[in-house]
Structure formats: structure tokens, C-alpha cells
Write an enzyme that holds these catalytic residues in place. Structure first.
Site, PDB file in Angstrom:
ATOM      1  N   GLN A   8      12.494  32.736  15.380  1.00 35.91           N
ATOM      2  CA  GLN A   8      12.688  31.690  14.567  1.00 35.91           C
ATOM      3  C   GLN A   8      13.893  31.570  13.613  1.00 35.91           C
ATOM      4  OE1 GLN A   8       9.530  28.968  12.535  1.00 35.91           O
ATOM      5  NE2 GLN A   8      10.677  29.969  10.568  1.00 35.91           N
TER       6      GLN A   8
ATOM      7  N   LYS B 281      18.347  30.570  14.933  1.00 45.90           N
ATOM      8  CA  LYS B 281      19.035  28.675  14.600  1.00 45.90           C
ATOM      9  C   LYS B 281      20.064  28.938  13.628  1.00 45.90           C
ATOM     10  CE  LYS B 281      14.328  27.317  15.594  1.00 45.90           C
ATOM     11  NZ  LYS B 281      14.141  28.596  16.866  1.00 45.90           N
TER      12      LYS B 281
ATOM     13  N   TYR C  25       7.950  37.325  21.938  1.00 48.81           N
ATOM     14  CA  TYR C  25       7.532  36.699  20.818  1.00 48.81           C
ATOM     15  C   TYR C  25       7.489  36.778  19.660  1.00 48.81           C
ATOM     16  CZ  TYR C  25       7.916  32.646  18.085  1.00 48.81           C
ATOM     17  OH  TYR C  25       9.069  31.722  16.565  1.00 48.81           O
TER      18      TYR C  25
ATOM     19  N   SER D 240      10.099  25.447   8.881  1.00 54.87           N
ATOM     20  CA  SER D 240      11.746  25.319   9.854  1.00 54.87           C
ATOM     21  C   SER D 240      12.307  24.183   9.874  1.00 54.87           C
ATOM     22  CB  SER D 240      12.037  26.070  11.086  1.00 54.87           C
ATOM     23  OG  SER D 240      11.410  25.547  11.986  1.00 54.87           O
TER      24      SER D 240
ATOM     25  N   SER E  15      47.046  22.034  -7.010  1.00 60.29           N
ATOM     26  CA  SER E  15      46.261  21.529  -7.878  1.00 60.29           C
ATOM     27  C   SER E  15      46.226  20.923  -9.749  1.00 60.29           C
ATOM     28  CB  SER E  15      47.398  22.726  -8.767  1.00 60.29           C
ATOM     29  OG  SER E  15      47.037  23.698  -9.918  1.00 60.29           O
TER      30      SER E  15
ATOM     31  N   THR F 288      57.261  41.925  13.531  1.00 64.14           N
ATOM     32  CA  THR F 288      56.136  43.003  13.962  1.00 64.14           C
ATOM     33  C   THR F 288      56.275  43.994  12.330  1.00 64.14           C
ATOM     34  OG1 THR F 288      57.511  45.416  14.269  1.00 64.14           O
ATOM     35  CG2 THR F 288      57.289  44.267  16.102  1.00 64.14           C
ATOM     36  N   HIS F 289      54.851  43.913  11.910  1.00 60.29           N
ATOM     37  CA  HIS F 289      54.229  44.831  10.811  1.00 60.29           C
ATOM     38  C   HIS F 289      55.097  43.618   9.906  1.00 60.29           C
ATOM     39  CE1 HIS F 289      53.614  49.172  12.897  1.00 60.29           C
ATOM     40  NE2 HIS F 289      55.148  48.316  13.667  1.00 60.29           N
TER      41      HIS F 289
ATOM     42  N   GLU G 265      43.667  27.949   4.019  1.00 62.94           N
ATOM     43  CA  GLU G 265      42.585  29.622   3.859  1.00 62.94           C
ATOM     44  C   GLU G 265      40.936  28.973   4.099  1.00 62.94           C
ATOM     45  OE1 GLU G 265      44.891  29.724  -0.310  1.00 62.94           O
ATOM     46  OE2 GLU G 265      44.438  27.838   0.120  1.00 62.94           O
TER      47      GLU G 265
ATOM     48  N   LYS H  18      51.739  22.074  -7.522  1.00 56.86           N
ATOM     49  CA  LYS H  18      51.616  22.483  -6.316  1.00 56.86           C
ATOM     50  C   LYS H  18      50.831  21.818  -4.803  1.00 56.86           C
ATOM     51  CE  LYS H  18      50.383  26.566  -6.094  1.00 56.86           C
ATOM     52  NZ  LYS H  18      49.360  27.550  -6.565  1.00 56.86           N
TER      53      LYS H  18
END
Ligand code: ARG
Length: 493
Positions: free
Chosen positions: A355, A358, A350, A56, A310, A188-189, A323, A316
């Protein structure tokens, strides 16, 4: 003496040597109980994989500061309690300082075969100060050690996350304040619904980030309990002083059940779930940036630092940062689920599965902090197109509710008013016109309750009329900004 007899350590303890028999789980031994591997070459490869498999170090080495601080506090306590000699503790503490300096200067001889940060630090201590290093692990187990290290780390990480959220909230308030007069359609929507102040829309995110900060503060409090002294799981047979170590390390409390202590990862789950919720909020804001910066909306232009070109289409300016802020949310959710799943079938106490706590945790911390930073920059650098937003609000049917409310003001039941205005809306939509294009005669034809003052209804009067606590009326939004600033100040910003 500078070189320590690390080979004298027990198997799989600090040297990694002398462990072959155990590490290879019998496959490479002449154990008369087993018939031996059918394919020795494959089995040797399996052994190599098996050891890589348990390593690890590549991710837990980021706990080196916490590990060394924990060891120093532990050594202090051991000598204070007379469990080890003062001279021994002094040597250990000086040695640990050297280990830390080596890590920070890049001179530390990392050994992945020692598996984790704890073994690497301790083994190096042996090399630097010799046998006395072996006294450090008295009254301690890696099980309480790793949990204490991770808790220390998470206290810092949760605190940093709260601060990053506060910084973002500050940016949100600044942009809201600069747009106290900017009108935008509320949706809304994803259909234009009612006009609002852009400041009001932005302050909605202030609230989300405020709740996030509260959750991270709670996750920090859960991590703020020390597990050292739990030993492997039953406690330790030495007269230790846990409160002393907790105080040295800045913990507010110590755990009260050793078995729970070594196997509890709720503090990690709490950070991970707060992170998942916060990433969701950031993703919603990111989505609005993507949509609002599109040619169809053109409500805002993102700063040049937050768009990319782009490789094929020269025109672009892609909202890649927004994103990615949206896209990374998936991984942050995944980390929560991975941890929940890892924990769900674990018997006390344990288990090495722990392990696995993390990597995802660190990934969520890194991802969230980076996303908070990017979002702060993105919102501060965005150019809002106030004309375009107002035009979108005016060239729409967002006043329909206000016109129905007008009739209610004249005594008509709301449901009846709704029908009348709904018919008016249909007629306008068919004729490609808006409420502002309606003549008074047309209003009158729809209901005799309409007076000439109906012609005064517009987006500004609509916004001004929402004068309730939490509403979009300019006075309310101004007070919301004052209150938001006060909350930030209280939070230490
Ligand atoms: N690297 C281990 C972890 O992160 C340290 C604890 C190992 N304890 C043990 N009993 N093998 O959990």
C-alpha cells in the site's frame, strides 16, 4: 431499494462495522488466551491509531476513475461469462455510474474508516443498489484490483509526463533557434573552456529530455499489463475472460503469473527511477538558470513570473522557481529509494507494505509534472544577454585549444603545441591580457610556425571549426535543430 444492508458484509470488508475484534488484534477482547491490556485507556488509543494507521483513502481516492472503470469492465465480463446475471451486471454498472457522478459533484460521503478507495466505492454501491452490489467482487480481490487501478493510473501519468517533456523540448528548440548566433563560453569545471553557440548548449538539454521521454514510455509499457484475474494471488476459480477485461480497459497484455502479478511493483519503480533521472536533468538546468541569472554572470534575466522579491532587500529578484526545481529533486530521489526499500524484503505475494507504493509515486508524478511545466515557462520567458555572453567568451582564454590546433595544422605534435600555448596562456594571465591582445611578434617568439593568419583566430572561427557531427559549428547546430524538430514531429508534437 436505496439503502443496502452494509452491516451484513463480512468484517473489514465494506462497512467497517463488525470488525472490532479483528481490528483491535485481541487487545480489547475478553479472549481467555490473553491476559488483557495492562492499560485499557492506552490500549483504546492504540486501537484508534491502529485504524488511522491503515487508512490510505486520503491518497488513493485519486484512483476513483480507474477503480470504477475496472469494476465496470469486470462486471461486464462476469455477465458475459454467465458468472453473474445480466440484470445484476446492469444494476451494478448503473450504480457505479452514480457513484462516479457523486464523487465528481462532491456529494460522495467519504468514509475514511473504510480505509481505501475500493471499499468506499463498493460500500456506496451497496447503499445505492442493495445486495446485488455484493456480486461485483466475485472472482476478484483487492490485491489484483489495486494493482490494476494503479497501473491504469500510471499509464496515464507516464503518458502525460512524456507529453510534458515533449512540450519542454519544443520550448528548448524554439529558444535554441532564436539563439543560433549567440555565442557563449562553454564550461568545464565551471571554468571557461571553449566557445560554443548558445543553441548548442541548450540542445544538450533537448537530448537529456529525449532520453527521459524514452524512459517514461518504457515505464508506461511496463504498466500496460493487466493484473485482474490474479485474484488474491493464485488465480480465481471462475471461468473468467481476462483478455476481454484487458481490452475493455485498454491494456495491451495480461500478466502471466498470478503470484508475480499481485506483488509486482516494477512499473512503479520504473516510473520513479525515470522521474529521478529526469528531475536530475531539470535540476542541472535549474542550476544553470540560478548561476546564469546571478549578478556575477548576468547571462540571462529570468521572466518576472519566475522570480520573487525579498521581504527585506528591495533590489532582489530571486530565482526561487529554479531553486525549487533543483530542491524538489531530493524528494523525487527519496520516493525512488523509499519504494526500493519497501520492496526489498517482501516475501511473495501481496503484503500490506505494498500500500506504501502510492503516496511517493503520486508525489513524484505531481512534482515532476509541475517542474516540467515551470521549466517550460522559465526557459521560454528567459531573456538571454547575448552581448554579455560574447564578451565573456572573448575576455577569456577559450581560444587556447584553437591556437594549439593551429600549430598542429603546421605539423607540430599536439602535445608539444599544448606546452607552447600553455606557456603563452600563463604569460597572458599574469599580464591580465587575452589572446586577442597578443601581437604577432609575441606569437612568433613562442614558435616560428606561427604565421600572420594566427591573428584571425577568434571565437567565431573557433566555433565554425567544430564542424563535426555533434559539434557546435553553425551548420551542424542548424541541422541539429532540423533533426530535433523531426524527432518531435515523429513523437506526435
Ligand atoms: N489499500 C490496499 C493497497 O493499497 C488495497 C489492497 C488491500 N488488500 C489486502 N489484502 N488488505 O494495497
Amino acid at each position: 431499494m436505496l439503502t443496502g444492508p452494509s452491516s451484513r458484509l463480512p468484517c473489514n470488508y465494506a462497512s467497517g462495522r463488525g470488525c472490532e475484534r479483528e481490528k483491535l488484534s485481541g487487545a480489547m477482547t475478553n479472549d481467555p488466551q490473553t491476559s488483557g491490556p495492562a492499560n485499557p485507556a492506552a490500549s483504546a488509543r492504540g486501537a484508534e491509531l491502529a485504524s488511522d494507521y491503515t487508512v490510505s483513502l486520503h491518497y488513493d481516492q485519486r484512483l476513483y476513475k480507474q477503480d470504477i472503470a475496472g469494476s465496470i469492465a469486470h462486471a461486464h465480463m462476469l455477465s458475459k461469462q454467465g458468472i453473474i446475471g445480466e440484470d445484476d451486471a446492469d444494476q451494478i454498472i448503473v450504480g457505479l455510474g452514480k457513484v462516479k457522478a457523486e464523487i465528481e459533484s462532491g456529494d460522495f460521503p467519504w468514509k475514511p474508516e473504510l480505509e481505501d478507495i475500493h471499499m468506499n466505492v463498493e460500500s456506496r454501491l451497496f447503499e445505492l443498489i442493495g445486495d446485488v452490489a455484493g456480486k461485483l467482487h466475485t472472482a476478484r480481490s483487492r490485491n489484483d484490483q489495486v494493482s490494476t487501478d494503479t497501473r491504469l493510473y500510471m499509464k496515464q501519468a507516464a503518458g502525460d509526463t512524456v507529453m510534458a517533456l515533449r512540450t519542454l523540448q519544443e520550448a528548448v528548440v524554439a529558444v535554441a533557434e532564436a539563439n543560433l548566433e549567440t555565442v557563449v563560453p562553454g564550461y568545464t569545471h565551471l571554468q571557461r573552456a571553449q566557445p560554443v553557440l548558445l543553441a548548442h548548449h541548450l540542445l544538450a538539454y533537448f537530448e537529456m529530455f529525449d532520453r527521459d521521454a524514452t524512459r517514461f514510455a518504457a515505464a508506461r509499457a511496463s504498466a500496460d499489463v493487466m493484473t485482474l484475474g490474479n485474484g488474491a494471488m493464485a488465480g480465481v476459480p471462475y471461468p473468467i475472460d481476462r483478455e476481454f477485461v484487458a481490452k475493455e480497459l485498454g491494456f495491451s497484455a495480461v500478466t502471466t503469473n498470478s503470484m508475480d502479478g499481485v506483488s509486482d511493483r516494477d512499473f512503479a519503480l520504473e516510473y520513479l527511477s525515470a522521474a529521478a533521472i529526469s528531475a536530475m536533468h531539470l535540476s542541472r538546468l535549474a542550476e544553470e538558470f540560478v548561476v546564469w541569472s546571478s549578478e556575477e554572470f548576468k547571462f540571462l534575466a529570468l521572466g518576472a513570473d519566475y522570480t520573487t522579491g525579498s521581504s527585506i532587500m528591495p533590489q532582489k529578484r530571486n530565482p526561487d522557481f529554479a531553486e525549487l526545481a533543483r530542491g524538489k529533486t531530493g524528494r523525487v530521489y527519496g520516493n525512488l529509494f523509499a519504494m526500493l526499500t519497501t520492496l526489498k524484503g517482501l516475501p511473495l505475494t501481496y503484503n500490506r507494505d505494498l500500500q506504501e507504493d502510492k503516496e511517493g509515486l503520486f508525489d513524484s508524478v505531481d512534482t515532476l509534472l509541475a517542474t516540467l511545466d515551470v521549466t517550460t515557462g522559465m526557459i521560454s520567458g528567459a531573456n538571454f544577454n547575448a552581448d554579455r555572453m560574447r564578451q565573456a567568451a572573448e575576455s577569456s582564454y577559450v581560444l587556447a585549444t584553437d591556437i594549439a590546433d593551429y600549430l598542429v595544422g603546421k605539423g607540430m605534435p599536439f602535445r608539444e603545441a599544448h606546452v607552447i600555448v600553455s606557456e603563452l596562456s600563463d604569460k597572458l594571465i599574469d599580464g591580465n591580457r587575452y589572446f586577442k591582445d597578443l601581437s604577432f611578434e609575441e606569437y612568433e617568439a613562442a614558435s616560428s610556425l606561427f604565421g600572420r593568419d594566427v591573428m584571425e583566430i577568434g571565437v567565431d572561427s573557433s566555433i565554425a571549426s567544430r564542424d563535426v557531427l555533434g559539434g557546435t559549428a553553425p551548420g551542424r547546430v542548424k541541422s541539429a535543430i532540423v533533426e530535433a524538430k523531426a524527432r518531435l514531429q515523429e513523437a506526435g508534437k
